[in-house]
Design an enzyme around this catalytic site. Structure first.
Site, mmCIF file in Angstrom:
data_model
loop_
_atom_site.group_PDB
_atom_site.id
_atom_site.type_symbol
_atom_site.label_atom_id
_atom_site.label_comp_id
_atom_site.label_asym_id
_atom_site.label_seq_id
_atom_site.Cartn_x
_atom_site.Cartn_y
_atom_site.Cartn_z
ATOM 1 C CE LYS A 53 46.519 24.210 103.767
ATOM 2 N NZ LYS A 53 47.713 24.653 104.487
ATOM 3 C CD GLN A 97 48.700 27.910 105.901
ATOM 4 O OE1 GLN A 97 47.857 27.026 105.879
ATOM 5 N NE2 GLN A 97 49.669 27.983 105.000
ATOM 6 C CG ASP A 120 50.661 20.650 107.365
ATOM 7 O OD1 ASP A 120 50.170 20.320 106.270
ATOM 8 O OD2 ASP A 120 50.698 21.824 107.777
#
Ligand code: NAD
Length: 283
Positions: A53, A97, A120
């Site tokens: 990422k 995460q 997200d």
């Protein structure tokens, strides 16, 4: 029939190029699109994912600030950090995460992220916005699958789409996105009595389960579009999806490979969502 391949790597390249161009335009206005990535603990897979990422971001001109915290971090401290990131106007996207260490409540942590920065798309407000057709952030994996369908000019109106898997981050949002395009949608899952009876009716099948060879050629209608979200290791340890690719490609009209399909699209859509967050903040 030999199915045509939907090349996730090539499409992801196009999306990254678009993100780069739009990022340059924002930078010319003095705005640096910025993503905060929060990693708690030392889960090996998570370390690989966040590295990707960060690299993907810098390649497209976005800044990704990786914040690492020890596995024994107190949940209250993580929540405080998220609130500070919410309040920081220089941060446009926030990604925590997953998985988080066991002593933390992932739901509560995700809910602490401002929906305006939820790149997200896991926040309840993001899920709700998708459900009612309001602007919000769509989860990256199903969003990437929709881009793949769009890339082949597939008109979903009146088509029957079967989604296998009902997770909150893939199956359910995927079904909503297909429905929004006027497909008729069936969601199958582990309690579905006869999966093949469902998938054989489908014009589009999205497999998002995590089981090698879940979808075999006899379960696919000739000419159907097959999108393979699964990420598994086969007996030889090679990365593979949920679809028996060799068999299904002889029946399907279109198919996504693993690797090189949904995976790179998921990564690209995170960049697109982050840029979108920065553009919305810029007005
Ligand atoms: P999950 O474990 O949360 O959900 C799996 C779903 O599959 C459940 O809804 C379950 O009911 C269903 N299921 C299990 N066995 C079944 C069966 N025999 N028949 C029908 N349905 C069955 O998983 P997830 O997080 O949604 O991920 C699914 C897969 O997609 C995994 O392999 C994961 O690694 C992969 N994935 C890939 C990407 C990517 O970028 N390519 C992103 C996210 C997830």
């Amino acid at each position: 029939m030999t199915a045509q391949l939907i090349d996730g790597n090539a499409l992801a390249r196009q999306i990254r190029a678009d993100v780069s161009g739009r990022t340059a335009a924002l930078k010319a206005r003095g705005i640096q699109p910025t993503l905060a990535i929060v990693l708690v603990g030392d889960d090996p897979a998570s370390q690989v994912y966040v590295k990707h990422k960060v690299n993907d971001s810098s390649e497209t001109g976005l800044v990704a600030n990786l914040e690492r915290y020890p596995a024994d971090m107190a949940e209250a401290d993580l929540l405080a950090r998220i609130h500070a990131l919410n309040d920081d106007p220089a941060v446009h996207g926030i990604l925590v995460q997953l998985p988080l260490p066991k002593h933390m409540d992932s739901h509560q942590v995700i809910e602490a992220i401002s929906p305006a920065k939820d790149v997200d798309g896991f926040h309840v407000a993001s899920a709700g916005a998708l459900m009612v057709g309001q602007p919000g952030f769509w989860p990256c994996t199903p969003h990437g699958c929709m881009k793949m369908l769009e890339s082949i000019g597939y008109d979903l109106r009146g088509k029957h789409a079967v989604v296998i898997g009902r997770s909150n981050i893939v199956g359910k949002p995927m079904a909503m996105m297909l429905l929004a395009q006027n497909a008729t949608v069936t969601i199958c899952h582990s309690a579905t009595a006869d999966l093949g009876a469902m998938t054989r009716q489908a014009d589009v099948v999205v497999a998002a389960v995590g089981k090698v060879n879940l979808l075999t050629a006899d379960m696919v209608k000739p000419g159907a579009v097959v999108i393979d979200v699964g990420m598994n290791r086969n007996a030889e340890g090679k990365l593979c999806g949920d679809v028996d690719f060799a068999g299904v490609k002889e029946v399907a009209g279109w198919i996504t490979p693993v690797p090189g399909g949904v995976g790179p699209m998921t990564r690209a859509m995170l960049l697109a969502n982050t840029l979108e967050a920065a553009e919305r903040a810029a007005g």
